[in-house]
Design an enzyme around this catalytic site. Structure first.
Site, PDB file in Angstrom:
ATOM      1  N   GLU A 139       1.987  -0.224  -4.821  1.00  0.00           N
ATOM      2  CA  GLU A 139       0.974   0.757  -5.217  1.00  0.00           C
ATOM      3  C   GLU A 139       1.667   2.118  -5.280  1.00  0.00           C
ATOM      4  O   GLU A 139       2.111   2.645  -4.258  1.00  0.00           O
ATOM      5  CB  GLU A 139      -0.169   0.830  -4.207  1.00  0.00           C
ATOM      6  CG  GLU A 139      -1.274   1.765  -4.702  1.00  0.00           C
ATOM      7  CD  GLU A 139      -2.099   2.445  -3.602  1.00  0.00           C
ATOM      8  OE1 GLU A 139      -3.174   2.952  -3.917  1.00  0.00           O
ATOM      9  OE2 GLU A 139      -1.644   2.491  -2.448  1.00  0.00           O
ATOM     10  N   ASP A 165       0.825  -1.204   0.000  1.00  0.00           N
ATOM     11  CA  ASP A 165       0.000   0.000   0.000  1.00  0.00           C
ATOM     12  C   ASP A 165       0.867   1.266   0.000  1.00  0.00           C
ATOM     13  O   ASP A 165       1.865   1.338   0.729  1.00  0.00           O
ATOM     14  CB  ASP A 165      -0.864  -0.048   1.271  1.00  0.00           C
ATOM     15  CG  ASP A 165      -1.976   0.981   1.278  1.00  0.00           C
ATOM     16  OD1 ASP A 165      -2.830   0.925   0.401  1.00  0.00           O
ATOM     17  OD2 ASP A 165      -1.977   1.838   2.185  1.00  0.00           O
TER      18      ASP A 165
HETATM   19  C1  GLC Z   1      -4.260   3.049  -0.592  1.00  0.00           C
HETATM   20  C2  GLC Z   1      -5.468   2.156  -0.600  1.00  0.00           C
HETATM   21  C3  GLC Z   1      -6.659   2.956  -0.167  1.00  0.00           C
HETATM   22  C4  GLC Z   1      -6.414   3.452   1.239  1.00  0.00           C
HETATM   23  C5  GLC Z   1      -5.107   4.244   1.311  1.00  0.00           C
HETATM   24  C6  GLC Z   1      -4.678   4.418   2.727  1.00  0.00           C
HETATM   25  O1  GLC Z   1      -4.331   4.039  -1.557  1.00  0.00           O
HETATM   26  O2  GLC Z   1      -5.627   1.578  -1.855  1.00  0.00           O
HETATM   27  O3  GLC Z   1      -7.842   2.228  -0.241  1.00  0.00           O
HETATM   28  O4  GLC Z   1      -7.464   4.253   1.650  1.00  0.00           O
HETATM   29  O5  GLC Z   1      -4.057   3.568   0.679  1.00  0.00           O
HETATM   30  O6  GLC Z   1      -4.223   3.192   3.244  1.00  0.00           O
END
Ligand code: GLC
Length: 534
Positions: A267, A204
Site C-alpha cells: 500500500e 499496510d
Molecule cells: C492504511 C489502512 C488504513 C489504516 C492506516 C493505518 O492506510 O488502509 O485503513 O487506518 O493504514 O494502519
C-alpha cells in the site's frame, strides 16, 4: 526465448478486497467473521475473482478497526479461530481462490506486549523497538511531525518522560524498523502465515516504515488551505518514502521468494515516479505490486485518464507488472465518486486495462457511500477531524446480500448502518437481473478469464478526442484482439475503427454480437469491448 510466456496467478487474475467486519456475519453479533466469508466463497467463485485480500483479522482493541494489531500471530475472537482460518484457506483453495492477508508492520497496537514492555522503562530491552525521543529543548514534542489522523505524531509518556512517535493514532505506536530485532520478529510473522498457506500479503503503509533518523522538521506545504486535511499542512519528506525503506522491502521479498507463487503487494500513496521505485529497480527485487491508486485520485476525464495510463505504462520498470485499484476501505466508493452510470464504465476500464485489477467488495453490486448519523460514527479519523468528508465509515457499510431484513448480513444489529436502498441493491436481486451492475461485473470477469489478450496482452492506446477513451489489447498471434472504447461523457460519441469486429460486451449489456465496421457509435455513458476480426 523470453520468460514472458509464463504468467502467474496474480498477474492474470483479479483481486477482491473483503473488509471482514462488513462482509458476512455468521453469529449475529453485528460484525462479519471468517465463517461468514467461507459461506460466501461460492459467490466469489461464481463472480469470477481469483484472490481475496482480507483486511486485518488479528487480535486488536479495534481503535482503528484491526489496523492496530495486538498479536500478529493469532485471530481476533470476533472473527473466529485459527481453525476457522485454516478452513478458510482450505475452502478457498478448493475453489481455486487465493487468500491474501493484510500485514501491518509500521505500527502495532499500544496493547501489543512489545509496546507494553517498551513503555515500561527506558532500560527495557524492548525500549528501542519503538521510536522514543526526549522532549524538545524548551519542552513539548521533539519536532513538528504530524499524525495522519490529526494532531502531533508525538505522544508524551509521563512514566518515562519521553515521547513516542505514532504516524496514525496514539494507540498505534510506530515500530522502529531500524532495529534489526524488529526486522527479524516481523519477518517471522510473515513466515508464520506463509507457512500456513497464505498466498500473499498486502502490506499496510509500506512507504512509512522508515523515518529520518535526524528527526528533522517536515517543511510546510504551500498548497495547503484551511479546511483541507490537516496532515497535509506539511510535506512528509522526513517521515515517509525514505531511501532505506527499500532495503526492508527487499528483505520481505527475499522471504516471499523462498515460497512458491506468493504475492507481495504494497500500500503506497505516492506520485507515479516514486511509486514505481517500489518494484525494486532493474532486477525487480521489491514488491510484486506496488498498489496503483491513480484511478481513485484521478479526475474522471477521458483526456486526463489517457495521459495518466500512458505515463504509468511507461514508468514501470522492464518486466514489472502493472496493477489498478478502483476502491478500498479508505476511499469513497466509485459510485459516489463518479455516479452510477460512469461506475459501469469504470468497471470496464478496471477489468480491461493491462495489469492486475483490485476490486472492493460491494462495488460489484453498485454500493454507494452511506451517510452515517453522528451517533453511529465509528471511524477514529472522522472523530478526530470531523466534518471534512475524511471519515471512512460510509464506504465500510455491510455487504448487501438480499432484500431480507439487515440485507442478509446479520441477524443482529450491524456495527454500521445498512444502505437504505438495500432492497433493490443486493446480490440476490441483481443476480436475476441481466442488466444489473452485478451482471456486468460477472460478464466482464468471465470474458477476461481465458482471453490472454485481456489478461496479459499488450496495451496500445488509441488516439481519440472528447470524452472517448480507447485502446487495444493484443495477444499473441492466433489469440483474439480487443478494442475497448469508453464514453466518459453524458452525450453519445463515435469513433473511427480501423479493423472490423463484433461487440463482445457493452456496459449496457444489450449489444453483444453487433457488427462494427469503420465507425463505432457509443451511447451516453457507454463502454464496449469489441472482438476484432471478421
Ligand atoms: C492504511 C489502512 C488504513 C489504516 C492506516 C493505518 O492506510 O488502509 O485503513 O487506518 O493504514 O494502519
Amino acid at each position: 526465448m523470453t520468460r514472458t510466456n509464463h504468467y502467474l496467478w496474480w498477474q492474470r487474475g483479479t483481486i477482491y478486497q473483503v473488509y471482514p467486519r462488513s462482509y458476512q456475519d455468521s453469529n449475529d453479533d453485528g460484525v462479519g467473521d471468517l465463517p461468514g466469508i467461507v459461506s460466501r466463497l461460492d459467490y466469489l467463485r461464481w463472480l469470477g475473482i481469483d484472490g481475496v485480500w482480507i483486511s486485518p483479522i488479528y487480535p486488536s482493541p479495534m481503535k482503528d478497526f484491526g489496523y492496530d494489531v495486538a498479536d500478529y500471530e493469532a485471530i481476533h475472537p470476533l472473527f473466529g479461530t485459527l481453525q476457522d482460518f485454516d478452513r478458510l484457506i482450505a475452502e478457498a483453495h478448493a475453489r481455486d481462490i487465493k487468500v491474501i492477508l493484510d500485514f501491518v508492520p509500521n505500527h502495532s497496537s499500544d496493547q501489543h506486549r512489545w509496546f507494553v514492555e517498551s513503555r515500561s522503562s527506558r532500560t527495557n530491552p524492548k525500549r528501542d523497538w519503538y521510536i522514543w525521543r526526549d522532549p524538545a529543548p524548551g519542552g513539548g514534542p521533539p519536532n513538528n511531525w504530524l499524525s495522519c489522523f490529526g494532531g502531533s505524531a508525538w505522544e508524551f509518556d509521563t512514566r518515562t518522560g519521553q515521547y513516542y512517535y505514532h504516524a496514525f493514532l496514539k494507540e498505534q505506536p510506530d515500530l522502529n524498523w531500524r532495529n534489526p530485532n524488529v526486522v527479524e520478529a516481523m519477518l517471522g510473522v510473515l513466515r508464520f502465515w506463509l507457512d500456513r498457506g497464505v498466498d500473499g500479503f498486502r502490506v499496510d503503509v509500506l512507504w512509512h516504515l522508515i523515518k529520518d533518523d535526524r528527526f528533522i522538521d517536515n517543511p510546510p506545504n504551500e498548497a495547503w488551505r484551511e479546511g483541507m486535511d490537516p496532515y497535509q499542512q506539511l510535506v512528509p519528506v522526513h517521515t515517509t518514502d525514505r531511501p532505506e525503506v527499500h532495503d526492508i522491502v527487499h528483505r520481505m521479498r527475499r522471504l516471499f521468494d523462498e515460497f512458491d507463487d506468493r504475492v507481495l503487494i504494497g500500500e503506497i500513496y505516492l506520485p507515479v515516479e516514486r511509486l514505481v521505485q517500489y518494484y525494486g529497480g532493474a532486477d525487480l527485487a521489491g514488491a510484486h505490486l506496488p498498489f496503483n491508486f491513480q484511478l481513485i485520485n484521478a479526475s474522471w476525464d477521458a483526456r486526463h485518464l489517457a495521459k495518466m495510463i500512458f505515463e504509468y505504462e511507461n514508468a514501470i520498470p522492464q518486466g514489472g507488472w502493472p496493477n489498478w485499484v478502483l476502491g478500498n476501505h479508505d476511499q469513497h466508493r466509485i459510485v459516489t465518486r463518479v455516479g452510477p452510470a460512469q461506475a459501469r464504465v469504470a468497471a470496464m476500464l478496471l477489468l480491461t486495462l493491462r495489469g492486475t485489477p483490485t476490486m472492493y467488495y460491494g462495488d460489484e453490486i453498485g454500493m454507494h457511500d452511506v451517510p452515517i448519523p453522528r451517533e453511529r460514527i465509528q471511524d477514529p479519523f472522522e472523530k478526530n477531524v470531523p466534518g471534512r468528508g475524511l471519515g471512512r465509515d460510509p464506504e465500510r457499510t455491510p455487504m448487501q446480500w438480499c432484500a431480507r431484513e439487515k440485507a442478509g448480513f446479520t441477524g443482529g444489529e450491524p456495527w454500521l448502518p445498512i444502505a437504505d436502498d438495500y432492497r433493490e441493491v443486493n446480490v440476490e436481486m441483481e443476480r436475476d437481473d441481466p442488466c444489473s451492475m452485478l451482471a456486468l461485473y460477472q460478464r466482464l470477469l468471465s470474458l477476461r478469464r481465458g482471453e490472454p489478450a485481456l489478461e496479459v496482452g499488450r496495451f496500445e492506446p488509441l488516439d481519440t478526442d472528447g470524452d472517448m477513451l480507447a485502446y487495444i489489447r493484443r495477444g499473441r498471434e492466433a489469440e483474439s484482439t480487443f478494442l475497448i472504447a469508453l464514453n466518459l461523457g453524458a452525450r453519445p460519441q463515435g469513433m473511427r475503427v480501423d479493423e472490423p469486429g463484433a461487440i463482445a460486451l457493452s456496459t449496457h449489456l444489450d449489444r453483444a454480437g453487433e457488427r462494427v465496421d469503420q465507425t463505432l457509435e457509443l451511447r451516453a455513458d457507454e463502454g464496449v469491448i469489441v472482438r476484432i476480426g471478421r
